[in-house]
Motif scaffolding. Structure first.
Motif, PDB file in Angstrom:
ATOM      1  N   GLU A  67       2.960  -6.022  -0.124  1.00  0.00           N
ATOM      2  CA  GLU A  67       2.826  -7.833  -0.476  1.00  0.00           C
ATOM      3  C   GLU A  67       4.296  -7.990  -1.132  1.00  0.00           C
ATOM      4  OE1 GLU A  67      -0.517  -9.651  -1.930  1.00  0.00           O
ATOM      5  OE2 GLU A  67       0.815 -10.784  -3.073  1.00  0.00           O
ATOM      6  N   THR A  68       4.783  -7.122  -2.014  1.00  0.00           N
ATOM      7  CA  THR A  68       6.113  -7.218  -2.562  1.00  0.00           C
ATOM      8  C   THR A  68       7.283  -7.394  -1.543  1.00  0.00           C
ATOM      9  OG1 THR A  68       5.409  -6.242  -4.546  1.00  0.00           O
ATOM     10  CG2 THR A  68       7.790  -6.385  -4.502  1.00  0.00           C
ATOM     11  N   ALA A  69       7.035  -6.533  -0.338  1.00  0.00           N
ATOM     12  CA  ALA A  69       8.242  -6.357   0.502  1.00  0.00           C
ATOM     13  C   ALA A  69       8.044  -7.502   1.253  1.00  0.00           C
ATOM     14  CB  ALA A  69       7.803  -5.314   1.481  1.00  0.00           C
ATOM     15  N   ILE A  70       6.951  -8.335   1.567  1.00  0.00           N
ATOM     16  CA  ILE A  70       6.810  -9.428   2.291  1.00  0.00           C
ATOM     17  C   ILE A  70       7.242 -10.793   1.553  1.00  0.00           C
ATOM     18  CG2 ILE A  70       5.025 -11.356   3.491  1.00  0.00           C
ATOM     19  CD1 ILE A  70       4.988  -8.749   5.123  1.00  0.00           C
ATOM     20  N   THR A  71       6.921 -10.826   0.465  1.00  0.00           N
ATOM     21  CA  THR A  71       7.581 -12.206  -0.437  1.00  0.00           C
ATOM     22  C   THR A  71       8.918 -11.970  -0.652  1.00  0.00           C
ATOM     23  OG1 THR A  71       6.652 -10.949  -2.479  1.00  0.00           O
ATOM     24  CG2 THR A  71       4.901 -12.755  -1.209  1.00  0.00           C
ATOM     25  N   ASN A  72       9.453 -10.792  -0.737  1.00  0.00           N
ATOM     26  CA  ASN A  72      10.611 -10.716  -1.349  1.00  0.00           C
ATOM     27  C   ASN A  72      11.742 -10.449  -0.032  1.00  0.00           C
ATOM     28  OD1 ASN A  72      11.308 -10.071  -4.342  1.00  0.00           O
ATOM     29  ND2 ASN A  72       9.294  -9.558  -3.653  1.00  0.00           N
ATOM     30  N   LEU A  73      11.381 -10.557   1.073  1.00  0.00           N
ATOM     31  CA  LEU A  73      12.300 -10.402   2.233  1.00  0.00           C
ATOM     32  C   LEU A  73      12.634 -11.789   3.310  1.00  0.00           C
ATOM     33  CD1 LEU A  73      11.533  -6.783   3.406  1.00  0.00           C
ATOM     34  CD2 LEU A  73      13.633  -7.409   2.203  1.00  0.00           C
ATOM     35  N   LEU A  95      -1.069  -9.423   6.135  1.00  0.00           N
ATOM     36  CA  LEU A  95      -0.086  -9.907   5.040  1.00  0.00           C
ATOM     37  C   LEU A  95       0.815 -10.701   5.482  1.00  0.00           C
ATOM     38  CD1 LEU A  95       0.714  -6.338   3.018  1.00  0.00           C
ATOM     39  CD2 LEU A  95      -0.244  -8.417   1.949  1.00  0.00           C
ATOM     40  N   ALA A  96       1.339 -10.486   6.532  1.00  0.00           N
ATOM     41  CA  ALA A  96       2.365 -11.500   7.234  1.00  0.00           C
ATOM     42  C   ALA A  96       1.710 -12.760   7.581  1.00  0.00           C
ATOM     43  CB  ALA A  96       2.835 -10.840   8.349  1.00  0.00           C
ATOM     44  N   GLN A  97       0.447 -12.821   8.221  1.00  0.00           N
ATOM     45  CA  GLN A  97      -0.289 -13.988   8.291  1.00  0.00           C
ATOM     46  C   GLN A  97      -0.570 -14.885   6.988  1.00  0.00           C
ATOM     47  OE1 GLN A  97      -3.562 -12.208  10.466  1.00  0.00           O
ATOM     48  NE2 GLN A  97      -2.777 -12.815  12.345  1.00  0.00           N
ATOM     49  N   THR A  98      -0.984 -13.879   6.063  1.00  0.00           N
ATOM     50  CA  THR A  98      -1.258 -14.584   4.713  1.00  0.00           C
ATOM     51  C   THR A  98      -0.100 -15.463   4.143  1.00  0.00           C
ATOM     52  OG1 THR A  98      -2.805 -12.779   4.352  1.00  0.00           O
ATOM     53  CG2 THR A  98      -2.029 -14.186   2.497  1.00  0.00           C
ATOM     54  N   PHE A  99       1.097 -14.991   4.385  1.00  0.00           N
ATOM     55  CA  PHE A  99       2.257 -15.690   3.730  1.00  0.00           C
ATOM     56  C   PHE A  99       2.974 -16.457   4.634  1.00  0.00           C
ATOM     57  CE2 PHE A  99       1.177 -12.200   0.627  1.00  0.00           C
ATOM     58  CZ  PHE A  99       1.353 -12.814  -0.417  1.00  0.00           C
ATOM     59  N   GLY A 100       2.406 -16.890   5.880  1.00  0.00           N
ATOM     60  CA  GLY A 100       2.941 -18.025   6.743  1.00  0.00           C
ATOM     61  C   GLY A 100       4.014 -17.181   7.512  1.00  0.00           C
ATOM     62  N   LEU A 101       4.020 -15.924   7.777  1.00  0.00           N
ATOM     63  CA  LEU A 101       5.032 -15.553   8.808  1.00  0.00           C
ATOM     64  C   LEU A 101       4.383 -15.549  10.104  1.00  0.00           C
ATOM     65  CD1 LEU A 101       6.443 -12.257   6.735  1.00  0.00           C
ATOM     66  CD2 LEU A 101       7.300 -15.023   6.967  1.00  0.00           C
ATOM     67  N   ILE A 181      16.503   3.542   6.694  1.00  0.00           N
ATOM     68  CA  ILE A 181      15.350   3.046   6.497  1.00  0.00           C
ATOM     69  C   ILE A 181      15.575   1.536   5.587  1.00  0.00           C
ATOM     70  CG2 ILE A 181      12.974   3.162   5.558  1.00  0.00           C
ATOM     71  CD1 ILE A 181      13.058   6.173   6.152  1.00  0.00           C
ATOM     72  N   ASP A 182      15.316   0.661   5.939  1.00  0.00           N
ATOM     73  CA  ASP A 182      15.817  -0.539   5.063  1.00  0.00           C
ATOM     74  C   ASP A 182      14.782  -0.873   3.984  1.00  0.00           C
ATOM     75  OD1 ASP A 182      17.979  -1.891   6.284  1.00  0.00           O
ATOM     76  OD2 ASP A 182      16.749  -2.169   7.979  1.00  0.00           O
ATOM     77  N   VAL A 183      13.602  -0.523   3.967  1.00  0.00           N
ATOM     78  CA  VAL A 183      12.686  -0.603   3.082  1.00  0.00           C
ATOM     79  C   VAL A 183      11.805   0.353   3.168  1.00  0.00           C
ATOM     80  CG1 VAL A 183      10.906  -2.101   2.045  1.00  0.00           C
ATOM     81  CG2 VAL A 183      12.873  -3.145   3.084  1.00  0.00           C
ATOM     82  N   LEU A 184      11.637   0.969   1.677  1.00  0.00           N
ATOM     83  CA  LEU A 184      10.600   2.350   1.858  1.00  0.00           C
ATOM     84  C   LEU A 184       9.714   2.089   0.500  1.00  0.00           C
ATOM     85  CD1 LEU A 184      10.244   5.073   3.179  1.00  0.00           C
ATOM     86  CD2 LEU A 184      11.971   5.991   1.609  1.00  0.00           C
ATOM     87  N   ILE A 185       8.497   2.282   0.914  1.00  0.00           N
ATOM     88  CA  ILE A 185       7.389   2.036   0.107  1.00  0.00           C
ATOM     89  C   ILE A 185       6.728   3.249  -0.179  1.00  0.00           C
ATOM     90  CG2 ILE A 185       5.332   0.900  -0.208  1.00  0.00           C
ATOM     91  CD1 ILE A 185       6.617  -1.462   1.247  1.00  0.00           C
ATOM     92  N   THR A 186       6.299   3.600  -1.261  1.00  0.00           N
ATOM     93  CA  THR A 186       5.003   4.669  -1.509  1.00  0.00           C
ATOM     94  C   THR A 186       4.306   4.365  -2.918  1.00  0.00           C
ATOM     95  OG1 THR A 186       4.545   7.014  -1.590  1.00  0.00           O
ATOM     96  CG2 THR A 186       6.318   6.409  -3.014  1.00  0.00           C
ATOM     97  N   GLY A 187       3.272   5.117  -3.036  1.00  0.00           N
ATOM     98  CA  GLY A 187       2.322   4.791  -4.531  1.00  0.00           C
ATOM     99  C   GLY A 187       2.079   6.323  -4.920  1.00  0.00           C
ATOM    100  N   SER A 188       1.574   5.926  -6.176  1.00  0.00           N
ATOM    101  CA  SER A 188       1.562   7.146  -7.110  1.00  0.00           C
ATOM    102  C   SER A 188       0.373   7.990  -6.650  1.00  0.00           C
ATOM    103  CB  SER A 188       1.118   6.554  -8.535  1.00  0.00           C
ATOM    104  OG  SER A 188       0.013   5.697  -8.624  1.00  0.00           O
ATOM    105  N   GLN A 189      -0.791   7.574  -6.118  1.00  0.00           N
ATOM    106  CA  GLN A 189      -1.984   8.327  -5.918  1.00  0.00           C
ATOM    107  C   GLN A 189      -2.017   9.281  -4.686  1.00  0.00           C
ATOM    108  OE1 GLN A 189      -1.687   5.302  -5.291  1.00  0.00           O
ATOM    109  NE2 GLN A 189      -3.442   4.316  -4.064  1.00  0.00           N
TER     110      GLN A 189
END
Ligand SMILES: Cc1ncc(COP(=O)(O)O)c(C=O)c1O
Length: 383
Positions: A67-73, A95-101, A181-189
């Motif tokens: 979501e952060t990637a969507i709202t920040n880009l 997510l894209a739909q939710t934020f009006g993309l 890679i322009d945006v790379l995302i991962t998570g702790s678990q």
């Protein structure tokens, strides 16, 4: 007495040395002790991401970073291309739909990887799209996507490549800077062997420029604010301090093993799991591009209720694996082999699977899965 074994694609097992840290007294985050810890973690994350850029830590799970990637880009109404190879690709579209993309979705049959030619075609049809949003490893189908090709196509078209690497980063090679890679995302678990609660995101220079123009509403997940704080070894808000202490240890473990040895370990575990699947007369969901993170296996037609496999493995044998999600519910099972996972964990998982398949009347030779794994190990000495 019965032990429990976790072979799910997140959360993954947590090493004892990390669990032990959570019993220590909390430190305050506005102190030199925290800043020293954070500085080491920042270096460790750059090593993991293979980037010179900043990798920002967020107190959230993977979806929060998506979501952060969507709202920040992006700006409202902009077009993006989403690659939907399963539940998590679908999440990019949602997510894209939710934020009006305006998402243009490439939908793939379950188990298929993207064909780069299909993306090239979509890019030609949609030259005004701003980005390609995709998964490096689609966890719901156990498929690895062609990240390097996607980034090349995005770069040529002047689009951003936005990569959800939540079950890919630290599993197989994804050199952020080399592949562009322009945006790379991962998570702790996931490969970081921690409890859920932290996510990481890094932006290329091109992505930071898009961020300057982005106009979607955001407050908590504002990457400028985080970059400003984190380059000073601070965070904008109260961070998940204990998880960051755990992250310091997990990044040390990865550095000690060596990133490329970590990839080789995952490759071997995936190969061994696939050899067992074949030996048990089962079929992989992904024929052409199985992920080294998780193996998705089609429930054989001899078993009418596929949901029974994970249930019996958990309830009778203490081995927790994942089933299928949404349309794949009851149709596949997923065995994970990344993070704090070594050769003998796979043997345990396949042993429990064999006993379960036998109980459910599937026809195969008991022990052949484990034998195939041992053969793979003996032919491929420990990396
Ligand atoms: C590829 C992928 N993307 C996104 C997510 C969502 O992450 P989270 O559940 O941490 O929000 C997951 C979780 O399994 C995932 O595997």
């Amino acid at each position: 007495m019965r032990k429990t074994y976790l072979l799910t694609p997140g959360p993954t097992p947590i090493p004892e040395s990390i669990s032990a840290l959570f019993a220590k007294p909390i430190i305050h985050h506005r102190t030199p002790a925290f800043q020293n810890l954070f500085e080491e973690v920042r270096h460790g994350l750059k090593y993991l991401y293979q980037t010179k850029g900043e990798v920002l830590l967020l107190t959230t799970t993977g979806t929060g970073a998506m979501e952060t990637a969507i709202t920040n880009l992006f700006q409202k109404g902009q077009k993006v291309i989403t690659i939907n190879g399963g539940k998590f690709g679908e999440r990019w579209t949602q997510l894209a739909q939710t934020f009006g993309l305006h998402p243009i979705e490439i939908a793939l049959p379950p188990g298929d990887a993207l064909e780069p030619a299909a993306l090239e075609e979509c890019v030609i049809q949609n030259p005004d799209a701003r980005a390609i949003l995709f998964q490096a490893s689609e966890t719901s189908t156990g498929v690895v996507m062609p990240t390097e090709d996607i980034c090349r196509i995005a770069s040529r078209a002047g689009m951003l490549s936005v990569c959800d690497a939540i079950t890919a980063c630290g599993v197989f090679d994804l050199p952020m800077d080399t592949w562009g890679i322009d945006v790379l995302i991962t998570g702790s678990q996931k490969a970081l062997m921690l409890p859920p609660g932290l996510a990481m995101i890094s932006l290329s220079e091109k992505a930071w420029q898009a961020h300057e123009r982005a106009d979607l509403p955001r407050f908590y997940f504002d990457l400028s604010r985080e970059r400003h704080a984190q380059t000073k070894n601070q965070t904008a808000w109260t961070p998940a301090i204990s998880l960051i202490q755990g992250l310091q240890e997990s990044l040390r473990m990865i550095r000690d093993e060596g990133l490329h040895n970590v990839f080789k370990r995952h490759e071997l575990l995936a190969k061994a799991t696939r050899s067992a699947v074949k030996a048990l007369h089962l079929e992989l969901l992904s024929k052409k591009a199985p992920s080294n993170a998780v193996t998705a296996v089609i429930v054989p037609s001899s078993i009418s209720d596929g949901k029974l496999i994970p249930k019996l493995m958990r309830d009778k044998h203490g081995v927790i694996i994942a089933g299928g999600q949404d349309e794949l519910e009851g149709k596949i099972i997923r065995l994970s082999h990344f993070g704090y996972c070594d050769r003998f964990d796979i043997i345990t998982g396949i042993s429990a699977l064999e006993l379960t398949l036998q109980e459910l009347g599937h026809s195969f030779e008991l022990g052949h899965g484990v034998r195939a794994i041992l053969k793979t190990y003996s032919e491929n000495p420990k990396p």
